[in-house]
Design a protein around this motif. Sequence first.
Motif, PDB file in Angstrom:
ATOM      1  N   ALA A  53      29.371  46.427  26.475  1.00 33.15           N
ATOM      2  CA  ALA A  53      30.428  45.447  26.733  1.00 33.15           C
ATOM      3  C   ALA A  53      30.271  44.778  28.087  1.00 33.15           C
ATOM      4  N   ALA A  54      29.702  45.491  29.083  1.00 35.00           N
ATOM      5  CA  ALA A  54      29.539  44.953  30.435  1.00 35.00           C
ATOM      6  C   ALA A  54      30.894  44.515  30.990  1.00 35.00           C
ATOM      7  N   LEU A  55      31.082  43.205  31.202  1.00 31.04           N
ATOM      8  CA  LEU A  55      32.358  42.714  31.740  1.00 31.04           C
ATOM      9  C   LEU A  55      33.201  42.052  30.639  1.00 31.04           C
ATOM     10  N   ALA A  56      32.886  42.336  29.384  1.00 31.91           N
ATOM     11  CA  ALA A  56      33.639  41.771  28.265  1.00 31.91           C
ATOM     12  C   ALA A  56      34.726  42.735  27.813  1.00 31.91           C
ATOM     13  N   LEU A  69      37.030  40.697  30.398  1.00 36.82           N
ATOM     14  CA  LEU A  69      37.909  41.838  30.623  1.00 36.82           C
ATOM     15  C   LEU A  69      38.774  41.569  31.853  1.00 36.82           C
ATOM     16  N   THR A  70      40.087  41.794  31.736  1.00 36.36           N
ATOM     17  CA  THR A  70      40.993  41.631  32.887  1.00 36.36           C
ATOM     18  C   THR A  70      41.730  42.923  33.219  1.00 36.36           C
ATOM     19  N   ASP A  71      41.363  44.014  32.576  1.00 39.32           N
ATOM     20  CA  ASP A  71      41.943  45.327  32.863  1.00 39.32           C
ATOM     21  C   ASP A  71      41.205  45.911  34.064  1.00 39.32           C
ATOM     22  N   PHE A  78      32.182  49.938  36.130  1.00 38.88           N
ATOM     23  CA  PHE A  78      31.306  49.757  37.280  1.00 38.88           C
ATOM     24  C   PHE A  78      30.873  51.105  37.857  1.00 38.88           C
ATOM     25  N   GLU A  79      31.800  52.058  37.917  1.00 35.92           N
ATOM     26  CA  GLU A  79      31.445  53.385  38.438  1.00 35.92           C
ATOM     27  C   GLU A  79      30.427  54.062  37.519  1.00 35.92           C
ATOM     28  N   ALA A  80      30.582  53.886  36.219  1.00 34.54           N
ATOM     29  CA  ALA A  80      29.614  54.454  35.278  1.00 34.54           C
ATOM     30  C   ALA A  80      28.244  53.801  35.466  1.00 34.54           C
ATOM     31  N   GLU A 131      39.914  49.616  33.772  1.00 35.60           N
ATOM     32  CA  GLU A 131      38.772  49.747  32.867  1.00 35.60           C
ATOM     33  C   GLU A 131      37.511  49.143  33.491  1.00 35.60           C
ATOM     34  N   GLN A 132      37.656  47.991  34.168  1.00 40.15           N
ATOM     35  CA  GLN A 132      36.474  47.400  34.793  1.00 40.15           C
ATOM     36  C   GLN A 132      35.935  48.289  35.909  1.00 40.15           C
ATOM     37  N   ARG A 133      36.840  48.892  36.684  1.00 39.75           N
ATOM     38  CA  ARG A 133      36.396  49.800  37.738  1.00 39.75           C
ATOM     39  C   ARG A 133      35.674  51.012  37.123  1.00 39.75           C
TER      40      ARG A 133
END
Length: 328
Positions: A227-230, A259-261, A269-271, A264-266
Amino acid sequence: MQSFEQRMRARAAVVDAVRDFFRQRDFLEVDTPVAISAPAPEPHLEAPAVRLLAGDAWQQRFLQTSPELPMKRLVASGLPRIFQLAPVFRDGELSPLHRPEFRLLEWYRTQATWLTLMDDCEALVTACLAAVGKSHRHAYQGQALDLGTPFDRVSVEALFRAHAGFSILDSLDVPALRSALSAFGMTWSTDDSWDDLFHRVFLNRIEPALRRHPRAVFVTHYPAPLAALARLSPEDARVAERFELYVGGVELANAFGELTDVAEQRRRFEADRALRKTMGRADYPLDEQFFAGLAVTPPFAGIALGLERLLMILLDAADIEDVQFIRW
């Protein structure tokens, strides 16, 4: 092959057509810094590191692999439709389709879905064909192409079933995907990630089929691990609102229903940072200004399209350097 001057004039005509296309649709052209403090931690892209002297202090920066995060901060600041023709850099990339420096066209729309971006792509390619005096029936490297609209649309799942013989959506963990690879004789190693296994199948089974496909095609609904940033699809959380545009087997564009959550985005990115560490790649800091903006960003969609790759298709060029002003 056209002369160098003819190719460069065609490149300039396409750039003019791109700018006209977006201005006619009330997009604002923007520019953002090339040297940034925090790239997105994409596992397979390496941003060249630079040190800049700011006053009396040296600061660590990275040459952008994409203007994505700064442009999203502009969307958060209240710009509803923006585009940019940006120089981008990726360490280690050198092939007929890759150079360490090239140009990306990115655009973002608020209050729009990822499907709107497909309409944009179709109209943009049509405008660029006209700019170089080409029709939708076109030849690229000896292959007859039809770039007439609407472009074809096919899901990643359908491609895997047709050309790899199994369901990628039934193989969303490493053991299941290993099993699927073993079933048709493809090798894997114990340190392969799910991404590694997916791309091994995609490169060996799916991309050859896309190269034979005579029409432009949107490859849609990428599996959730990619999904990346989707954002994930509200209809099926196993897939993301993500598509890539392929023409003649060449990947031209990558698009997201964004994605605007923030949480979830953080997490993603950590993963990705953790995965980069296992791969021996550089660890990038997180862009906290991006996260702050994401918290107040309205629903939006965004896309990146490789300008030189589009020019390669339009001008029937075998190497990306054939459509660049200066060879690498």
